[in-house]
Scaffold this motif. Structure first.
Motif, mmCIF file in Angstrom:
data_model
loop_
_atom_site.group_PDB
_atom_site.id
_atom_site.type_symbol
_atom_site.label_atom_id
_atom_site.label_comp_id
_atom_site.label_asym_id
_atom_site.label_seq_id
_atom_site.Cartn_x
_atom_site.Cartn_y
_atom_site.Cartn_z
ATOM 1 N N ASP A 1 0.723 -0.969 0.418
ATOM 2 C CA ASP A 1 0.160 -0.130 0.056
ATOM 3 C C ASP A 1 1.061 1.063 -0.404
ATOM 4 O O ASP A 1 0.731 1.894 -0.433
ATOM 5 N N SER A 2 1.288 1.261 0.734
ATOM 6 C CA SER A 2 3.008 2.601 0.629
ATOM 7 C C SER A 2 3.127 2.823 -0.776
ATOM 8 O O SER A 2 3.665 3.754 -1.016
ATOM 9 N N ALA A 3 3.920 1.615 -1.479
ATOM 10 C CA ALA A 3 5.116 1.543 -2.089
ATOM 11 C C ALA A 3 3.560 2.051 -3.582
ATOM 12 O O ALA A 3 3.893 3.481 -4.247
ATOM 13 N N THR A 4 2.395 1.684 -3.321
ATOM 14 C CA THR A 4 1.483 1.970 -4.440
ATOM 15 C C THR A 4 1.148 3.719 -4.069
ATOM 16 O O THR A 4 0.855 4.700 -5.276
ATOM 17 N N LEU A 5 1.245 4.695 -3.045
ATOM 18 C CA LEU A 5 0.548 5.686 -2.597
ATOM 19 C C LEU A 5 2.074 6.154 -3.683
ATOM 20 O O LEU A 5 1.650 7.194 -3.630
ATOM 21 N N GLN A 6 2.529 5.636 -2.593
ATOM 22 C CA GLN A 6 4.421 6.625 -3.173
ATOM 23 C C GLN A 6 5.026 6.635 -4.749
ATOM 24 O O GLN A 6 4.371 7.571 -5.730
ATOM 25 N N LEU B 1 4.194 10.450 -6.913
ATOM 26 C CA LEU B 1 5.330 10.673 -8.063
ATOM 27 C C LEU B 1 4.606 10.563 -9.264
ATOM 28 O O LEU B 1 5.114 11.915 -9.732
ATOM 29 N N GLU B 2 3.599 9.772 -9.868
ATOM 30 C CA GLU B 2 2.956 10.469 -11.200
ATOM 31 C C GLU B 2 2.679 12.013 -11.396
ATOM 32 O O GLU B 2 2.228 12.599 -12.188
ATOM 33 N N LYS B 3 1.472 11.858 -10.172
ATOM 34 C CA LYS B 3 0.971 13.156 -9.303
ATOM 35 C C LYS B 3 2.536 14.542 -9.682
ATOM 36 O O LYS B 3 2.252 15.091 -10.638
ATOM 37 N N HIS B 4 3.130 14.472 -9.257
ATOM 38 C CA HIS B 4 4.959 14.939 -9.183
ATOM 39 C C HIS B 4 4.935 15.567 -10.653
ATOM 40 O O HIS B 4 5.129 16.678 -10.647
ATOM 41 N N ILE B 5 5.302 14.120 -11.625
ATOM 42 C CA ILE B 5 5.694 14.497 -13.093
ATOM 43 C C ILE B 5 4.414 14.980 -13.598
ATOM 44 O O ILE B 5 4.491 16.476 -14.536
ATOM 45 N N GLU B 6 3.510 14.856 -13.091
ATOM 46 C CA GLU B 6 2.168 15.775 -13.820
ATOM 47 C C GLU B 6 2.402 17.025 -13.686
ATOM 48 O O GLU B 6 2.255 18.002 -14.306
ATOM 49 N N GLN B 7 2.867 17.775 -12.479
ATOM 50 C CA GLN B 7 2.773 18.497 -11.901
ATOM 51 C C GLN B 7 3.866 19.591 -12.860
ATOM 52 O O GLN B 7 4.210 20.654 -13.099
#
Length: 137
Positions: free
Chosen positions: A11-16, A20-26
């Motif tokens: 779960d933690s790895a999935t959240l990370q 990371l994907e959200k950060h890439i989009e930003q």
């Protein structure tokens, strides 16, 4: 107990990964914004150059303003191209780093899933013996 810890790790790895994907989009949105802003500034400068229509008398004592403006335009375009390349290089570096991190997390998740599967199979294999009285609990 171990399965619960693995689930928490997964779960933690999935959240990370999602973070990371959200950060890439930003970062992509920020680069697009900066590129648009840069293009607008270049267009504004070029418009100012075009609107400044200076009449130059051909006199050996006076500088050639048209040549100077062409030189300035070439320099602005060169700086603009360099800035775009640097922004793209920076973005690619960030994207590659984040992609690599996401890949590592994905590999860890695969490994954890395989371990969970092995543990599940072991529990399943042992479980019938416990119910038949072979093992004392």
């Amino acid at each position: 107990m171990i399965l619960r810890e693995f689930r928490q790790d997964v779960d933690s790895a999935t959240l990370q990964k999602a973070d990371l994907e959200k950060h890439i989009e930003q970062l992509v949105a920020e680069i697009e914004f900066l590129k648009k802003l840069h293009d607008e500034e270049v267009a504004d400068l070029l418009k100012q150059i075009e609107e400044s229509k200076v009449t130059v008398e051909l006199d050996s004592d006076r500088p050639d303003l048209a040549a100077y403006l062409r030189s300035m335009r070439a320099e602005i375009e060169s700086v603009s191209a360099r800035n775009v390349q640097e922004a793209e290089k920076w973005y690619k570096g960030k994207f590659d780093t984040l992609k690599e991190q996401a890949g590592k997390h994905e590999d860890q998740m695969k490994s954890m899933k395989e371990e969970i599967s092995v543990f599940h199979n072991q529990v399943t294999d042992i479980s019938p013996y416990c119910h038949r009285g072979h093992f004392k609990t």
